[in-house]
Design a protein around this motif. Sequence first.
Motif, mmCIF file in Angstrom:
data_model
loop_
_atom_site.group_PDB
_atom_site.id
_atom_site.type_symbol
_atom_site.label_atom_id
_atom_site.label_comp_id
_atom_site.label_asym_id
_atom_site.label_seq_id
_atom_site.Cartn_x
_atom_site.Cartn_y
_atom_site.Cartn_z
ATOM 1 N N TYR A 1 -8.921 -2.002 1.635
ATOM 2 C CA TYR A 1 -9.808 -3.123 1.321
ATOM 3 C C TYR A 1 -9.476 -4.304 2.234
ATOM 4 C CZ TYR A 1 -11.781 -7.180 -1.083
ATOM 5 O OH TYR A 1 -12.466 -8.337 -1.368
ATOM 6 N N LYS B 1 -11.810 -10.989 -7.086
ATOM 7 C CA LYS B 1 -12.914 -10.226 -7.664
ATOM 8 C C LYS B 1 -12.652 -8.728 -7.554
ATOM 9 C CE LYS B 1 -17.887 -9.446 -7.143
ATOM 10 N NZ LYS B 1 -19.109 -9.778 -6.349
ATOM 11 N N MET B 2 -12.175 -8.305 -6.395
ATOM 12 C CA MET B 2 -11.918 -6.877 -6.180
ATOM 13 C C MET B 2 -10.676 -6.412 -6.924
ATOM 14 S SD MET B 2 -12.644 -3.942 -4.821
ATOM 15 C CE MET B 2 -13.819 -4.203 -3.492
ATOM 16 N N PRO C 1 -10.486 -8.309 2.366
ATOM 17 C CA PRO C 1 -11.185 -9.349 1.610
ATOM 18 C C PRO C 1 -11.910 -10.388 2.457
ATOM 19 C CG PRO C 1 -8.848 -9.786 1.594
ATOM 20 C CD PRO C 1 -9.022 -8.458 2.267
ATOM 21 N N GLY C 2 -11.675 -10.410 3.763
ATOM 22 C CA GLY C 2 -12.351 -11.388 4.607
ATOM 23 C C GLY C 2 -11.630 -12.718 4.644
ATOM 24 N N ASN D 1 -19.674 -5.574 1.428
ATOM 25 C CA ASN D 1 -20.250 -6.524 0.469
ATOM 26 C C ASN D 1 -20.913 -5.815 -0.716
ATOM 27 O OD1 ASN D 1 -19.503 -8.786 2.073
ATOM 28 N ND2 ASN D 1 -21.302 -8.449 3.375
ATOM 29 N N LYS E 1 -11.271 -15.708 -3.320
ATOM 30 C CA LYS E 1 -12.377 -15.385 -4.211
ATOM 31 C C LYS E 1 -12.707 -13.900 -4.162
ATOM 32 C CE LYS E 1 -17.261 -16.423 -5.018
ATOM 33 N NZ LYS E 1 -18.443 -17.207 -4.554
ATOM 34 N N ASN E 2 -12.871 -13.379 -2.947
ATOM 35 C CA ASN E 2 -13.182 -11.951 -2.796
ATOM 36 C C ASN E 2 -12.019 -11.078 -3.259
ATOM 37 O OD1 ASN E 2 -15.642 -12.643 -1.681
ATOM 38 N ND2 ASN E 2 -14.921 -12.466 0.437
ATOM 39 N N ASP F 1 -15.362 -7.295 2.610
ATOM 40 C CA ASP F 1 -16.226 -8.398 2.189
ATOM 41 C C ASP F 1 -16.359 -9.410 3.321
ATOM 42 O OD1 ASP F 1 -17.083 -7.811 -0.466
ATOM 43 O OD2 ASP F 1 -15.048 -8.206 -1.194
ATOM 44 N N ASN F 2 -17.549 -9.949 3.436
ATOM 45 C CA ASN F 2 -17.872 -11.055 4.341
ATOM 46 C C ASN F 2 -17.326 -10.830 5.750
ATOM 47 O OD1 ASN F 2 -19.072 -12.053 2.080
ATOM 48 N ND2 ASN F 2 -17.531 -13.625 1.672
ATOM 49 N N THR G 1 -20.234 -3.866 -4.727
ATOM 50 C CA THR G 1 -19.476 -4.192 -5.937
ATOM 51 C C THR G 1 -18.151 -3.434 -5.977
ATOM 52 O OG1 THR G 1 -20.394 -2.405 -7.291
ATOM 53 C CG2 THR G 1 -21.666 -4.460 -7.146
ATOM 54 N N SER H 1 -9.673 -14.623 1.993
ATOM 55 C CA SER H 1 -10.525 -15.108 0.907
ATOM 56 C C SER H 1 -9.949 -14.758 -0.455
ATOM 57 C CB SER H 1 -11.926 -14.512 1.036
ATOM 58 O OG SER H 1 -12.712 -14.821 -0.108
#
Length: 709
Positions: A624, A576-577, A626-627, A682, A572-573, A658-659, A684, A570
């Motif tokens: 991390y 963001k991170m 991200p999914g 999920n 997007k994830n 995430d996700n 912040t 992902s």
Amino acid sequence: MENPKKDSKKINDLEQNYKNQENTTLTTNQGVKINDTNNSLKAGERGSTLLEDFLLREKITSFDHERIPERIVHARGSAAHGVFELYESIEQYSKAGIFTDVNRKTPVFVRFSTVAGSKGSTDLARDVRGFAVKFYTEEGTWDLVGNNMPIFFIQDAMKFPDLVHSVKPEPNKEIPQAASAHDTFYDFVSRTTETLHNQIWLMSDRAIPRSFRMMEGFGIHTFRLINDKGESHFVKFHWKPKLGVHSVTWDEAVKISGADSDFHRRDLWDAIEAGHYPEWELGIQIVPQEDEFKFDFDLLDPTKLIPEEMVPVKIIGKMTLNRNPENFFAETEQVAFLPGHIVPGIDFTNDPLLQGRLFSYRDTQLSRLGGPNFHQIPINRPIAPANNNQRDGMMQMDIVKGQTAYFPNSLGGGCPHLAKIAEGAFDSYEERIDAKKIRTRSESFNDHFSQPALFYRSLSQYEQEHVAEAYTFELGKCMHSEIQERMLWLIAQIDEDLANKVAKGLGLEVPKSIEQPINQAIGADADIQKQQPPKKKIYLDKAPTLSQANTKFDSIATRQVAVLVAKGFSMKNFKKMTDVLEQEGAVIKLIAPHGGKVICDENMEHKVDAAIMTTESVLFDALYIPGGKKAVESLKKESKFIKFINETFKHCKAIAVDNEGEDLINESFVKDYKDDKAVFINKTPEDFVKAMAKHRNWDRRTIVKNIPV
């Protein structure tokens, strides 16, 4: 494999053979019998060491020339260039320009090192770390030669060859390399109780730092600062890292040694190349001359520290390392640090270890760097002009002109002439000495248990657990039960609970008594064999500054974050991170099933930093995921990704997913601990950042001990 514990007959036979040998009395190389090899000859119990001490000179000279050309100790090192800047003048204490001129940027060269191992040993050995700083000042070169621990193992330089011989690989089999877990070292420690303070620091997390950039530095000895009025103040030097003081676990250290034995060396180099310049603040502890005897310990004893709770550290400047060497051999290997390199405004004390180092370090460089002209090697050259009457010798690189090489002279116009004190000439502090010539040590050096006990009491619970585990590992490697029992008794004098924990791990009992080690401060002819008193002084209940649990936890700058990705992760994830992490100064590393490039779900190519089979979780500070459904399905097919997650959790590091990344977590042991305060599903990026800044979630230790990885 032979087991001396069970083969007691063999041990007894060996001991009897030694007893039957003729001429077993300790002698000089000329056969002169010696009755004290523990103390140098001094002008009084606390006086300066005398040059006439031929026993000290023979012992240390022989020791200094044992290895060519590798350093005898501190052989494995890494270094960098930088600058030192003064925050505020301390002219009330010192007339040294480096401490009075706030407009200066003084060039420095700093070398970090491990002590016991050879050049080819691992960076992650349980060991003291050297922290040596060469200041190229306008008044001459000043070398602050220290370690990442504020004390040393021994009190008198006469014992230095014995200490190093005991910790080096055993001479009959050259085992072990870069390790102190063996019989000869603990035989020495258990009979030389002055070592116990530095020894317990060695068992703590301080001995396995996260990086050179995250460890403190100390000048070890008590020095003097001299102001322009000739007034003296005692001083201890401290380096405080801006990133805080952090360590790895022993399990990580063992695995890092296999995954990347250059871990610390690479970390320092990469940080500087990336512009993440390491910074330390210089602090001083000042003790007025008239307060020399006000403490329950001796300021001249290098096995003692001054707790910051008793004398606060005053921060006076900052050092920044901003340039890597261009040639490792020419700079890092050929740099010569000498404690005897000082400048006007700084002076020595009668610390008997320091006094011996003044001789030993120069003597060592003579053989290591080819002769007396090692100061002419570019990395060792001062920026201040050098003019003297020293000529010739091996490795002479200057063509010194003129007819005269002596003083006084008239043929050379009297040059080079003498400088006046007012013109910046060096002058030694005038200290009155009225004492007998004697080979002994001051009674004020005799307390060997109070400060180790203070150190242990001051540690957090997890740090105390690490100390107990370290002693258990180290003593478990010793094959002689009598050495283990001596150490257990001595540890019990520091802390009974600690000794009981170690004894349980060894399957032994703490002995009620032992043949106590003879106080090293006396020679064989002493009328009374004074035993080391086990009674401890408690001048502080705890010293919180001794615990790494009280270091800085406000930054994730330069922390390495492993991001587990595969095709279809992902974007997007991820963005963001990583936008937040990079803004905070973290370093992002993509770990994928393969090398080369990996494509996200937005069809963008990303460079892979490491294929999963070529890296390990212990090389990173956090994790991390991200999914991305397709990516997670690919990651689940590689068992090492699951191992990576389990190991990260076991080592108490922060984890964020995430996700669909949660599906990968559910394949690991973490699935049962999603409520852990350093596991974020999920949540912040800011939550993840706060947990990373805490370095570890040590509360997790109670539940991860039995997690296999």
